[in-house]
Structure formats: C-alpha cells, structure tokens
Design a protein around this motif. Structure first.
Motif, PDB file in Angstrom:
ATOM      1  N   UNK A 130       3.225 -12.516   1.506  1.00  0.00           N
ATOM      2  CA  UNK A 130       2.257 -11.451   1.785  1.00  0.00           C
ATOM      3  C   UNK A 130       2.251 -10.409   0.672  1.00  0.00           C
ATOM      4  N   UNK A 131       3.431 -10.064   0.134  1.00  0.00           N
ATOM      5  CA  UNK A 131       3.449  -9.130  -0.991  1.00  0.00           C
ATOM      6  C   UNK A 131       2.715  -9.704  -2.191  1.00  0.00           C
ATOM      7  N   UNK A 132       2.840 -11.012  -2.412  1.00  0.00           N
ATOM      8  CA  UNK A 132       2.117 -11.650  -3.519  1.00  0.00           C
ATOM      9  C   UNK A 132       0.613 -11.578  -3.291  1.00  0.00           C
ATOM     10  N   UNK A 133       0.181 -11.790  -2.053  1.00  0.00           N
ATOM     11  CA  UNK A 133      -1.243 -11.690  -1.732  1.00  0.00           C
ATOM     12  C   UNK A 133      -1.745 -10.269  -1.963  1.00  0.00           C
ATOM     13  N   UNK A 134      -0.984  -9.269  -1.521  1.00  0.00           N
ATOM     14  CA  UNK A 134      -1.412  -7.884  -1.721  1.00  0.00           C
ATOM     15  C   UNK A 134      -1.482  -7.526  -3.201  1.00  0.00           C
ATOM     16  N   UNK A 135      -0.552  -8.053  -3.996  1.00  0.00           N
ATOM     17  CA  UNK A 135      -0.615  -7.826  -5.440  1.00  0.00           C
ATOM     18  C   UNK A 135      -1.870  -8.463  -6.033  1.00  0.00           C
ATOM     19  N   UNK A 136      -2.228  -9.640  -5.538  1.00  0.00           N
ATOM     20  CA  UNK A 136      -3.461 -10.293  -6.000  1.00  0.00           C
ATOM     21  C   UNK A 136      -4.692  -9.467  -5.628  1.00  0.00           C
ATOM     22  N   UNK A 137      -4.710  -8.961  -4.404  1.00  0.00           N
ATOM     23  CA  UNK A 137      -5.843  -8.136  -3.979  1.00  0.00           C
ATOM     24  C   UNK A 137      -5.954  -6.885  -4.840  1.00  0.00           C
ATOM     25  N   UNK A 192       6.866  -1.185  -6.104  1.00  0.00           N
ATOM     26  CA  UNK A 192       6.309  -2.082  -7.124  1.00  0.00           C
ATOM     27  C   UNK A 192       4.789  -2.195  -7.013  1.00  0.00           C
ATOM     28  N   UNK A 193       4.265  -2.090  -5.804  1.00  0.00           N
ATOM     29  CA  UNK A 193       2.851  -2.369  -5.591  1.00  0.00           C
ATOM     30  C   UNK A 193       1.950  -1.150  -5.711  1.00  0.00           C
ATOM     31  N   UNK A 194       2.385  -0.022  -5.160  1.00  0.00           N
ATOM     32  CA  UNK A 194       1.466   1.092  -4.940  1.00  0.00           C
ATOM     33  C   UNK A 194       1.326   1.989  -6.162  1.00  0.00           C
ATOM     34  N   UNK A 195       0.166   2.641  -6.233  1.00  0.00           N
ATOM     35  CA  UNK A 195      -0.079   3.640  -7.273  1.00  0.00           C
ATOM     36  C   UNK A 195       0.509   4.990  -6.876  1.00  0.00           C
ATOM     37  N   UNK A 231     -11.283   4.314  -5.461  1.00  0.00           N
ATOM     38  CA  UNK A 231     -11.640   2.900  -5.563  1.00  0.00           C
ATOM     39  C   UNK A 231     -10.566   2.145  -6.329  1.00  0.00           C
ATOM     40  N   UNK A 232     -10.102   1.034  -5.766  1.00  0.00           N
ATOM     41  CA  UNK A 232      -9.120   0.191  -6.430  1.00  0.00           C
ATOM     42  C   UNK A 232      -7.690   0.667  -6.342  1.00  0.00           C
ATOM     43  N   UNK A 233      -7.433   1.798  -5.701  1.00  0.00           N
ATOM     44  CA  UNK A 233      -6.074   2.319  -5.601  1.00  0.00           C
ATOM     45  C   UNK A 233      -5.324   1.708  -4.424  1.00  0.00           C
ATOM     46  N   UNK A 234      -3.999   1.650  -4.564  1.00  0.00           N
ATOM     47  CA  UNK A 234      -3.109   1.308  -3.457  1.00  0.00           C
ATOM     48  C   UNK A 234      -2.252   2.535  -3.173  1.00  0.00           C
ATOM     49  N   UNK A 235      -2.357   3.036  -1.948  1.00  0.00           N
ATOM     50  CA  UNK A 235      -1.630   4.239  -1.534  1.00  0.00           C
ATOM     51  C   UNK A 235      -0.859   3.906  -0.262  1.00  0.00           C
ATOM     52  N   UNK A 236       0.370   4.409  -0.165  1.00  0.00           N
ATOM     53  CA  UNK A 236       1.168   4.164   1.029  1.00  0.00           C
ATOM     54  C   UNK A 236       1.338   5.435   1.850  1.00  0.00           C
ATOM     55  N   UNK A 237       1.536   5.237   3.152  1.00  0.00           N
ATOM     56  CA  UNK A 237       2.031   6.283   4.040  1.00  0.00           C
ATOM     57  C   UNK A 237       3.479   5.943   4.346  1.00  0.00           C
ATOM     58  N   UNK A 238       4.390   6.836   3.994  1.00  0.00           N
ATOM     59  CA  UNK A 238       5.809   6.607   4.196  1.00  0.00           C
ATOM     60  C   UNK A 238       6.385   7.675   5.116  1.00  0.00           C
ATOM     61  N   UNK A 239       7.458   7.324   5.804  1.00  0.00           N
ATOM     62  CA  UNK A 239       8.132   8.264   6.676  1.00  0.00           C
ATOM     63  C   UNK A 239       8.901   7.520   7.744  1.00  0.00           C
ATOM     64  N   UNK A 240       9.768   8.224   8.429  1.00  0.00           N
ATOM     65  CA  UNK A 240      10.557   7.607   9.489  1.00  0.00           C
ATOM     66  C   UNK A 240       9.678   7.287  10.700  1.00  0.00           C
ATOM     67  N   UNK A 241      10.194   6.512  11.621  1.00  0.00           N
ATOM     68  CA  UNK A 241       9.454   6.169  12.829  1.00  0.00           C
ATOM     69  C   UNK A 241       9.094   7.428  13.607  1.00  0.00           C
ATOM     70  N   UNK A 242       7.891   7.435  14.166  1.00  0.00           N
ATOM     71  CA  UNK A 242       7.458   8.538  15.007  1.00  0.00           C
ATOM     72  C   UNK A 242       6.987   9.770  14.271  1.00  0.00           C
ATOM     73  N   UNK A 243       6.760   9.661  12.962  1.00  0.00           N
ATOM     74  CA  UNK A 243       6.360  10.823  12.179  1.00  0.00           C
ATOM     75  C   UNK A 243       4.849  10.980  12.048  1.00  0.00           C
TER      76      UNK A 243
END
Length: 237
Positions: free
Chosen positions: A176-183, A202-205, A26-38
């Motif tokens: 949009x990055x500012x909005x996501x930081x607000x969220x 900068x954004x993700x946990x 709850x409340x976390x920001x998590x990213x999925x990272x990787x090259x295209x097609x992964x």
C-alpha cells in the motif's frame, strides 16, 4: 485546493475540534498526526460532511475546497466536488463482490478520469483475481485495497485515507505504501492519517500535528524528523 481555517466542531455539547488549520495544494501529500482521540478522524468526518446528523455539527471556522465552502454540505455533495475517502475500518460493501464494490462508486465527471476497472486491477492485481469474491470474504489487506480502489474510482482530486495501513500485515503495508508513492508521483493530492511515522516521513510533503482538537504544529518531514522533543511531546515517539 483544501483549506481549513480555525475549524471547530463537536458532538452534542462536547467540543471535538477546537481550531484546525490545514492546507493542501494540488499534488501535495499532507498528513494529520497525533495520538489517539486527538481529533484526526473527526477532522476527516467534518470535511466529508459525515458528522452525525443528530448532535454532531460544525460550530465555526471555515472549510473550503477549490474555493467552494464545504460547511453544511452533505457527503454526496462533498464527494461530487472531487474528494474521495478511504474511511477508517474500510466500510466496503460486504455482500457485493469486488467488481460491484468498485462500480458502485465510479464517476468520471469531466470525461478525463484516470481510474477505470482495468486501472484499479493494474494497481492491485490481487483484486482482479478476487473480482467475483464478495467483499465480506476478503482478507483485511484485500479489503483495504478494495477501499482504496473504490475511492479512486470516483476519480478524486483529493484522496483522503484514515488509518491507511492500520492492522495490516507488513507485506500488505509495504504494497500500500508503494501504491501511495505511485499515486503521489502521478500528481494525486492526498490527505493521510497513519501511525507509521517512518513511512509517512518518506511519503509526505508536510505534516499537521493535532492535539486536543487543535492543530499545534505544521512542517516538513525534515523538520519533524529533526525534532525529537516535538515527536515525544505530541506523538510519544
């Protein structure tokens, strides 16, 4: 909230996901990272029940949200459980105006929903100005704002964004990055795919790096930023 354990999936006989592990609290920001097609978008599609009905399926592993399995659930059932998607390519309704797009997905299941039309217009004032314009006549940046607003109108417990700022002008990306930081500051849990590494650091946990349909690394922004070999191997950065 969301937990994926050794999730595998494919299209026909082709395996797209070979073992995805991911957890978002709850409340976390998590990213999925990787090259295209992964496998990043396929992971999102598997979570949301959007693999093609003919030839696309979950092969194994587990996917659950708030303790309930998501496997085999149709998209509308997944959304009803509190997952809101901003899909790659936006996919707004081009013949509906801005306000109709937002109303089309509105849901307040517990009577305490944060997001109303006024709330979305406060978040994105440009949408208020364009509220009578059809979705197909908006700029790419305005369509992305609308896609985010439409997902928020479901009052999701988890917001998922696939390519949050791809192809947008720098000034729109910054908004949009500012909005996501607000969220995030308001406690919104977010799963995010985006190629702008500086912004997601900068954004993700936490971050999950995906390679050939498998999660190969999980860690914090500080850990990813301090490991150039990891970025070069899996992100080509």
């Amino acid at each position: 909230m969301l937990v994926l354990e050794a999730l595998t999936a494919g299209y026909g006989q082709s395996q797209a996901l070979a073992g995805i592990d991911l957890a978002i609290g709850a409340g976390e920001v998590v990213t999925l990272l990787g090259r295209n097609g992964m496998g990043k978008t396929t992971t999102v599609r598997a979570i949301m029940g959007l693999l093609p009905s003919v030839g696309g399926r979950i092969w194994g592993g587990a996917a659950s949200f708030a303790g309930d399995s998501l496997l085999g659930q149709p998209p509308h059932r997944v959304a009803q459980r509190g997952l809101g998607l901003v899909p790659e390519g936006r996919q707004i309704f081009p013949t509906l105006n801005v306000e109709e797009n937002l109303i089309a997905t509105a849901a307040d299941r517990d009577g305490r929903g944060r997001w109303t039309l006024d709330g979305i217009y406060d978040l994105f004032p440009r949408l208020r100005e364009r509220r009578r314009n059809s979705g197909g006549k908006l700029s790419g940046g305005e369509q992305q704002m609308l896609a985010i607003g439409r997902a928020l109108m479901t009052n999701p417990r988890l917001l998922i964004l696939d390519e949050a700022t791809e192809g947008l002008a720098p000034i729109i990306r910054a908004e949009i990055w500012a909005v996501l930081a607000q969220l995030k500051a308001e406690g919104q849990a977010i799963l995010l795919i985006d190629k702008n590494l500086g912004a997601v650091l900068r954004l993700a946990d936490r971050h999950v790096v995906v390679e050939k349909g498998r999660s190969v690394w999980t860690g914090t922004s500080a850990e990813l930023e301090s490991d150039p070999a990891l970025r070069e191997t899996y992100l080509h950065l």
